[in-house]
Design a protein around this motif. Structure first.
Motif, PDB file in Angstrom:
ATOM      1  N   TYR A  73      20.101 -16.917  -2.154  1.00 48.63           N
ATOM      2  CA  TYR A  73      18.784 -16.348  -2.414  1.00 48.63           C
ATOM      3  C   TYR A  73      18.671 -15.851  -3.849  1.00 48.63           C
ATOM      4  O   TYR A  73      19.616 -15.295  -4.399  1.00 48.63           O
ATOM      5  N   GLY A  74      17.472 -16.018  -4.414  1.00 45.33           N
ATOM      6  CA  GLY A  74      17.203 -15.534  -5.758  1.00 45.33           C
ATOM      7  C   GLY A  74      16.760 -14.089  -5.760  1.00 45.33           C
ATOM      8  O   GLY A  74      16.696 -13.423  -4.721  1.00 45.33           O
ATOM      9  N   ILE A  75      16.409 -13.609  -6.930  1.00 42.21           N
ATOM     10  CA  ILE A  75      15.948 -12.239  -7.122  1.00 42.21           C
ATOM     11  C   ILE A  75      14.519 -12.139  -6.571  1.00 42.21           C
ATOM     12  O   ILE A  75      13.679 -12.982  -6.856  1.00 42.21           O
ATOM     13  N   PRO A  76      14.225 -11.097  -5.767  1.00 41.61           N
ATOM     14  CA  PRO A  76      12.855 -10.920  -5.262  1.00 41.61           C
ATOM     15  C   PRO A  76      11.847 -10.830  -6.407  1.00 41.61           C
ATOM     16  O   PRO A  76      12.144 -10.284  -7.473  1.00 41.61           O
ATOM     17  N   ALA A  77      10.654 -11.370  -6.160  1.00 41.52           N
ATOM     18  CA  ALA A  77       9.603 -11.368  -7.183  1.00 41.52           C
ATOM     19  C   ALA A  77       8.262 -11.014  -6.549  1.00 41.52           C
ATOM     20  O   ALA A  77       8.038 -11.267  -5.365  1.00 41.52           O
ATOM     21  N   ASP A  78       7.376 -10.417  -7.355  1.00 43.44           N
ATOM     22  CA  ASP A  78       6.018 -10.105  -6.925  1.00 43.44           C
ATOM     23  C   ASP A  78       5.126 -11.332  -7.074  1.00 43.44           C
ATOM     24  O   ASP A  78       5.464 -12.272  -7.802  1.00 43.44           O
ATOM     25  N   ARG A  79       3.969 -11.277  -6.425  1.00 46.60           N
ATOM     26  CA  ARG A  79       2.984 -12.358  -6.467  1.00 46.60           C
ATOM     27  C   ARG A  79       2.782 -12.892  -7.886  1.00 46.60           C
ATOM     28  O   ARG A  79       2.672 -12.135  -8.842  1.00 46.60           O
ATOM     29  N   ASP A  80       2.790 -14.199  -8.002  1.00 43.85           N
ATOM     30  CA  ASP A  80       2.568 -14.938  -9.256  1.00 43.85           C
ATOM     31  C   ASP A  80       3.670 -14.769 -10.300  1.00 43.85           C
ATOM     32  O   ASP A  80       3.528 -15.225 -11.427  1.00 43.85           O
ATOM     33  N   LYS A  81       4.773 -14.137  -9.940  1.00 43.59           N
ATOM     34  CA  LYS A  81       5.928 -14.023 -10.843  1.00 43.59           C
ATOM     35  C   LYS A  81       7.037 -14.934 -10.318  1.00 43.59           C
ATOM     36  O   LYS A  81       7.201 -15.088  -9.114  1.00 43.59           O
ATOM     37  N   PRO A  82       7.820 -15.540 -11.193  1.00 44.76           N
ATOM     38  CA  PRO A  82       8.872 -16.454 -10.716  1.00 44.76           C
ATOM     39  C   PRO A  82      10.087 -15.713 -10.154  1.00 44.76           C
ATOM     40  O   PRO A  82      10.531 -14.710 -10.717  1.00 44.76           O
ATOM     41  N   SER A  83      10.580 -16.199  -9.030  1.00 42.94           N
ATOM     42  CA  SER A  83      11.868 -15.766  -8.488  1.00 42.94           C
ATOM     43  C   SER A  83      12.878 -16.797  -8.950  1.00 42.94           C
ATOM     44  O   SER A  83      12.710 -17.996  -8.736  1.00 42.94           O
ATOM     45  N   ARG A  84      13.948 -16.330  -9.583  1.00 45.30           N
ATOM     46  CA  ARG A  84      14.923 -17.249 -10.178  1.00 45.30           C
ATOM     47  C   ARG A  84      16.294 -17.081  -9.536  1.00 45.30           C
ATOM     48  O   ARG A  84      16.640 -15.998  -9.077  1.00 45.30           O
ATOM     49  N   LEU A  85      17.059 -18.155  -9.568  1.00 46.32           N
ATOM     50  CA  LEU A  85      18.423 -18.143  -9.042  1.00 46.32           C
ATOM     51  C   LEU A  85      19.291 -19.016  -9.925  1.00 46.32           C
ATOM     52  O   LEU A  85      18.963 -20.176 -10.177  1.00 46.32           O
ATOM     53  N   GLU A  86      20.390 -18.452 -10.420  1.00 49.66           N
ATOM     54  CA  GLU A  86      21.377 -19.213 -11.186  1.00 49.66           C
ATOM     55  C   GLU A  86      22.670 -19.252 -10.390  1.00 49.66           C
ATOM     56  O   GLU A  86      23.116 -18.237  -9.873  1.00 49.66           O
ATOM     57  N   LEU A  87      23.270 -20.437 -10.299  1.00 48.40           N
ATOM     58  CA  LEU A  87      24.478 -20.671  -9.506  1.00 48.40           C
ATOM     59  C   LEU A  87      25.601 -21.196 -10.382  1.00 48.40           C
ATOM     60  O   LEU A  87      25.340 -21.769 -11.449  1.00 48.40           O
ATOM     61  N   PRO A  88      26.855 -21.040  -9.950  1.00 52.64           N
ATOM     62  CA  PRO A  88      27.966 -21.568 -10.742  1.00 52.64           C
ATOM     63  C   PRO A  88      27.987 -23.095 -10.734  1.00 52.64           C
ATOM     64  O   PRO A  88      27.552 -23.728  -9.776  1.00 52.64           O
ATOM     65  N   ALA A  89      28.496 -23.666 -11.795  1.00 56.90           N
ATOM     66  CA  ALA A  89      28.628 -25.126 -11.883  1.00 56.90           C
ATOM     67  C   ALA A  89      29.662 -25.606 -10.875  1.00 56.90           C
ATOM     68  O   ALA A  89      30.531 -24.858 -10.442  1.00 56.90           O
ATOM     69  N   GLY A  90      29.542 -26.862 -10.498  1.00 54.69           N
ATOM     70  CA  GLY A  90      30.518 -27.456  -9.598  1.00 54.69           C
ATOM     71  C   GLY A  90      29.991 -27.721  -8.212  1.00 54.69           C
ATOM     72  O   GLY A  90      30.696 -28.245  -7.363  1.00 54.69           O
ATOM     73  N   GLY A  91      28.752 -27.359  -7.957  1.00 52.37           N
ATOM     74  CA  GLY A  91      28.152 -27.600  -6.648  1.00 52.37           C
ATOM     75  C   GLY A  91      26.831 -28.311  -6.803  1.00 52.37           C
ATOM     76  O   GLY A  91      26.487 -28.781  -7.880  1.00 52.37           O
ATOM     77  N   GLY A  92      26.085 -28.361  -5.726  1.00 52.43           N
ATOM     78  CA  GLY A  92      24.796 -29.031  -5.765  1.00 52.43           C
ATOM     79  C   GLY A  92      23.786 -28.347  -4.869  1.00 52.43           C
ATOM     80  O   GLY A  92      24.123 -27.794  -3.825  1.00 52.43           O
ATOM     81  N   ILE A  93      22.531 -28.357  -5.287  1.00 48.61           N
ATOM     82  CA  ILE A  93      21.432 -27.805  -4.499  1.00 48.61           C
ATOM     83  C   ILE A  93      20.826 -28.956  -3.713  1.00 48.61           C
ATOM     84  O   ILE A  93      20.360 -29.930  -4.293  1.00 48.61           O
ATOM     85  N   SER A  94      20.841 -28.833  -2.389  1.00 51.99           N
ATOM     86  CA  SER A  94      20.316 -29.933  -1.580  1.00 51.99           C
ATOM     87  C   SER A  94      18.853 -29.748  -1.211  1.00 51.99           C
ATOM     88  O   SER A  94      18.171 -30.725  -0.920  1.00 51.99           O
ATOM     89  N   ASN A  95      18.353 -28.515  -1.160  1.00 45.17           N
ATOM     90  CA  ASN A  95      16.925 -28.301  -0.913  1.00 45.17           C
ATOM     91  C   ASN A  95      16.512 -26.914  -1.353  1.00 45.17           C
ATOM     92  O   ASN A  95      17.353 -26.063  -1.616  1.00 45.17           O
ATOM     93  N   LEU A  96      15.214 -26.696  -1.442  1.00 42.32           N
ATOM     94  CA  LEU A  96      14.662 -25.448  -1.945  1.00 42.32           C
ATOM     95  C   LEU A  96      13.595 -24.955  -0.995  1.00 42.32           C
ATOM     96  O   LEU A  96      12.822 -25.734  -0.443  1.00 42.32           O
ATOM     97  N   GLY A  97      13.533 -23.644  -0.807  1.00 42.84           N
ATOM     98  CA  GLY A  97      12.514 -23.022   0.011  1.00 42.84           C
ATOM     99  C   GLY A  97      12.155 -21.669  -0.559  1.00 42.84           C
ATOM    100  O   GLY A  97      12.614 -21.289  -1.633  1.00 42.84           O
ATOM    101  N   VAL A  98      11.318 -20.939   0.162  1.00 49.16           N
ATOM    102  CA  VAL A  98      10.927 -19.596  -0.233  1.00 49.16           C
ATOM    103  C   VAL A  98      11.115 -18.682   0.968  1.00 49.16           C
ATOM    104  O   VAL A  98      10.658 -18.986   2.070  1.00 49.16           O
ATOM    105  N   ASP A  99      11.791 -17.567   0.760  1.00 45.40           N
ATOM    106  CA  ASP A  99      12.000 -16.555   1.785  1.00 45.40           C
ATOM    107  C   ASP A  99      10.927 -15.478   1.571  1.00 45.40           C
ATOM    108  O   ASP A  99      10.937 -14.807   0.544  1.00 45.40           O
ATOM    109  N   ILE A 100      10.004 -15.331   2.524  1.00 49.05           N
ATOM    110  CA  ILE A 100       8.926 -14.363   2.398  1.00 49.05           C
ATOM    111  C   ILE A 100       9.458 -12.994   2.826  1.00 49.05           C
ATOM    112  O   ILE A 100       9.920 -12.821   3.952  1.00 49.05           O
ATOM    113  N   ILE A 101       9.372 -12.019   1.945  1.00 47.08           N
ATOM    114  CA  ILE A 101       9.845 -10.666   2.232  1.00 47.08           C
ATOM    115  C   ILE A 101       8.692  -9.796   2.713  1.00 47.08           C
ATOM    116  O   ILE A 101       8.823  -9.020   3.641  1.00 47.08           O
TER     117      ILE A 101
END
Length: 103
Positions: A73-101
């Motif tokens: 999970y990325g950093i929580p963000a307010d409406r219209d602001k980007p939530s970002r996530l940085e991960l270590p190299a060596g893996g792969g992202i297979s899909n993306l979603g949004v977790d509604i808080i």
């Protein structure tokens, strides 16, 4: 020779049984996608971002596979602001979603 062939067959079955649970875990991961009103993208390996105009508080979520697959999970963000996530190299992202808080 016949004994050697049987030994190879038993070894192949054992390898299949040992590797099967890892395959099952990967297939149990839910496929996510951003809900209506949200957009997002990822680079396939180390970075993901999502923005929502219809939710008050949210965070980007991805399935990240390295040795095994996990939801990150990325950093929580307010409406219209980007939530970002940085991960270590060596893996792969297979899909993306949004977790509604908060709606």
């Amino acid at each position: 020779m016949r004994g050697f062939t049987r030994l190879l067959a038993v070894a192949a079955i054992a390898v299949g049984v040992v590797s099967a649970p890892g395959t099952a875990v990967a297939s149990e991961m839910s496929i996510q996608s951003p809900p209506p009103g949200c957009t997002g993208w990822h680079d396939g390996s180390t970075y993901a971002e999502a923005t929502c105009s219809t939710y008050k508080l949210y965070r980007v979520s991805v399935t990240y596979c390295r040795v095994q697959c996990n939801t990150e999970y990325g950093i929580p963000a307010d409406r219209d602001k980007p939530s970002r996530l940085e991960l270590p190299a060596g893996g792969g992202i297979s899909n993306l979603g949004v977790d509604i808080i908060e709606f």
